[in-house]
Design an enzyme around this catalytic site. Structure first.
Site, mmCIF file in Angstrom:
data_model
loop_
_atom_site.group_PDB
_atom_site.id
_atom_site.type_symbol
_atom_site.label_atom_id
_atom_site.label_comp_id
_atom_site.label_asym_id
_atom_site.label_seq_id
_atom_site.Cartn_x
_atom_site.Cartn_y
_atom_site.Cartn_z
ATOM 1 N N SER A 73 -2.391 6.876 -2.308
ATOM 2 C CA SER A 73 -3.589 6.542 -1.530
ATOM 3 C C SER A 73 -4.291 5.314 -2.096
ATOM 4 O O SER A 73 -5.528 5.243 -2.145
ATOM 5 C CB SER A 73 -4.570 7.725 -1.500
ATOM 6 N N THR A 74 -3.513 4.368 -2.546
ATOM 7 C CA THR A 74 -4.067 3.131 -3.076
ATOM 8 C C THR A 74 -3.021 2.037 -2.998
ATOM 9 O O THR A 74 -1.835 2.303 -2.736
ATOM 10 C CB THR A 74 -4.538 3.307 -4.530
ATOM 11 N N TYR B 14 0.859 -1.181 0.000
ATOM 12 C CA TYR B 14 0.000 0.000 0.000
ATOM 13 C C TYR B 14 0.894 1.229 0.000
ATOM 14 O O TYR B 14 1.786 1.365 0.838
ATOM 15 C CB TYR B 14 -0.918 0.026 1.221
ATOM 16 N N CYS B 15 0.661 2.139 -0.946
ATOM 17 C CA CYS B 15 1.507 3.326 -1.072
ATOM 18 C C CYS B 15 0.708 4.581 -0.729
ATOM 19 O O CYS B 15 -0.254 4.919 -1.433
ATOM 20 C CB CYS B 15 2.061 3.437 -2.490
ATOM 21 N N PRO B 16 1.085 5.291 0.338
ATOM 22 C CA PRO B 16 0.349 6.505 0.723
ATOM 23 C C PRO B 16 0.487 7.636 -0.285
ATOM 24 O O PRO B 16 -0.349 8.541 -0.303
ATOM 25 C CB PRO B 16 0.975 6.880 2.074
#
Length: 377
Positions: free
Chosen positions: A172-173, A167-169
């Site tokens: 945001s996905t 998950y990559c902030p």
């Protein structure tokens, strides 16, 4: 966390506040990345030309910069809009009655009922390589779906993700099967773009100092900021880009890499058949990644069949929106994956040897038990 959510559901003000905070949290990285990239392009188009004497050189640099900027923006928003993909996208993977399936699962060794419950799709039964210990095929109790190979439940996204990487902030996905190609391309584009800006701004600063221009002119603070930020981002993003390309060439996700590194799953389930014996009877480990098809095939499975798809942000996977049935594209949907037949054959061979050894040990123990009983009599 669950308690807070229940409390908020009873209070419309808190629920509205929570929704607004979540929206702002997901909006911030998009706005930030877009503004930083656009600001850097502004510096390239309107400030840097003031320090370049040749209009031809300035035009060439502008064309290169605009091209890289467009590629960065397109790949960034393709990561977000296309998404990683989820088993929930396929109706065939949904479990209609989870409790009934758990109680009547015909693949569960503890099952005593003859009446079968929900079954995974036939294509998943044929191609699945990872099973959940003695409990049969994997399923998610939160999403009520069958979990294909390499899929995991993401607590941040609140659903299962196909071939989940992480998950990559910043987006945001999740990064998964359908957007992993664009993730690699985005990192590569940004790394090249940052090095491009750093070299140009660095050359301008070098000339500004060596030619003594600082005595009569003032260097733009925007140019200095681009120099510093582009260097910092170039190093950081280049490291991530090279690591992602390495994983792509090995056909590994970040989760699988960590599991392999830290042996998260444990010796009992994964390490029993990860070795073979040489001619001298010595044990040696084999390649444990059954999805490793070789560097070029691994690369093509993610980036596409030719150099055009490697360079440009073109979709190469089949999403559930275009082909909803899994069987319509057997190995390009995030549910089924090609495997290395050589490694698979070694796994089967070692499993057969292990089974034979277990049978021999069982027979030996039975014989000893009978001999002891005979001696007692």
């Amino acid at each position: 966390m669950a308690t807070n959510n229940n409390n908020n559901n009873g209070n419309p003000i808190l629920r509205s506040l929570e929704t607004s905070c979540c929206f702002l949290a997901t909006l911030f990285p998009k706005v930030f990345c877009t503004l930083v990239l656009t600001w850097s392009l502004y510096v390239l188009l309107f400030i840097i030309p003031n320090y370049i004497k040749s209009s031809l050189n300035s035009t060439i640099l502008n064309i290169i910069g605009i091209t890289l900027y467009v590629l960065c923006i397109i790949s960034y928003y393709k990561i977000i809009l296309i998404g990683p993909g989820s088993p929930l996208d396929y109706p065939e993977l949904r479990i209609n009655d989870l409790n009934r399936m758990i109680n009547e699962n015909p693949y569960n060794n503890n099952n005593n009922d003859e009446e079968p419950g929900d079954l995974p799709p036939e294509s998943m039964i044929i191609h699945t390589m990872k099973v959940n210990g003695n409990q049969g095929y994997r399923y998610c109790t939160k999403c009520s779906v069958w979990k294909p190979d390499r899929s995991h439940h993401c607590s941040s996204s609140g659903k299962c993700i196909l071939k989940m990487d992480h998950y990559c902030p910043w987006f945001s996905t999740c990064i998964g099967f359908h957007n992993y190609k664009f993730f690699i391309q985005f990192l590569s584009y940004v790394a090249i773009y940052c090095w491009f800006l750093f070299i140009i701004s660095g050359k301008i600063l070098y000339n500004f100092i060596t030619e003594g221009l600082f005595e009569d002119e003032i260097l733009s603070l925007n140019l200095v900021a681009v120099l510093i930020l582009s260097f910092a981002f170039a190093i950081a993003v280049s490291v991530f880009a090279m690591f992602s390309i390495y994983l792509c060439c090995k056909n590994l996700t970040t989760i699988e890499f960590q599991e392999k590194r830290w042996n998260y799953r444990g010796q009992a389930n994964d390490e029993r058949f990860n070795y073979e014996f040489d001619n001298n009877g010595k044990r040696k480990k084999i390649n444990t990644n059954i999805f490793d098809l070789g560097i070029m095939e691994n690369w093509k499975s993610v980036m596409g069949p030719n150099w055009i798809t490697w360079i440009l942000p073109i979709t190469v996977t089949v999403t559930a929106n275009t082909k909803s049935m899994i069987s319509q594209d057997e190995f390009n949907n995030g549910v089924n994956f090609k495997v290395n037949e050589e490694i698979y054959a070694k796994y089967l061979h070692n499993a057969e040897l292990q089974q034979q050894l277990n049978q021999q040990l069982s027979s030996y123990k039975d014989r000893l038990r009978r001999e002891r009983q005979a001696n007692i009599v």
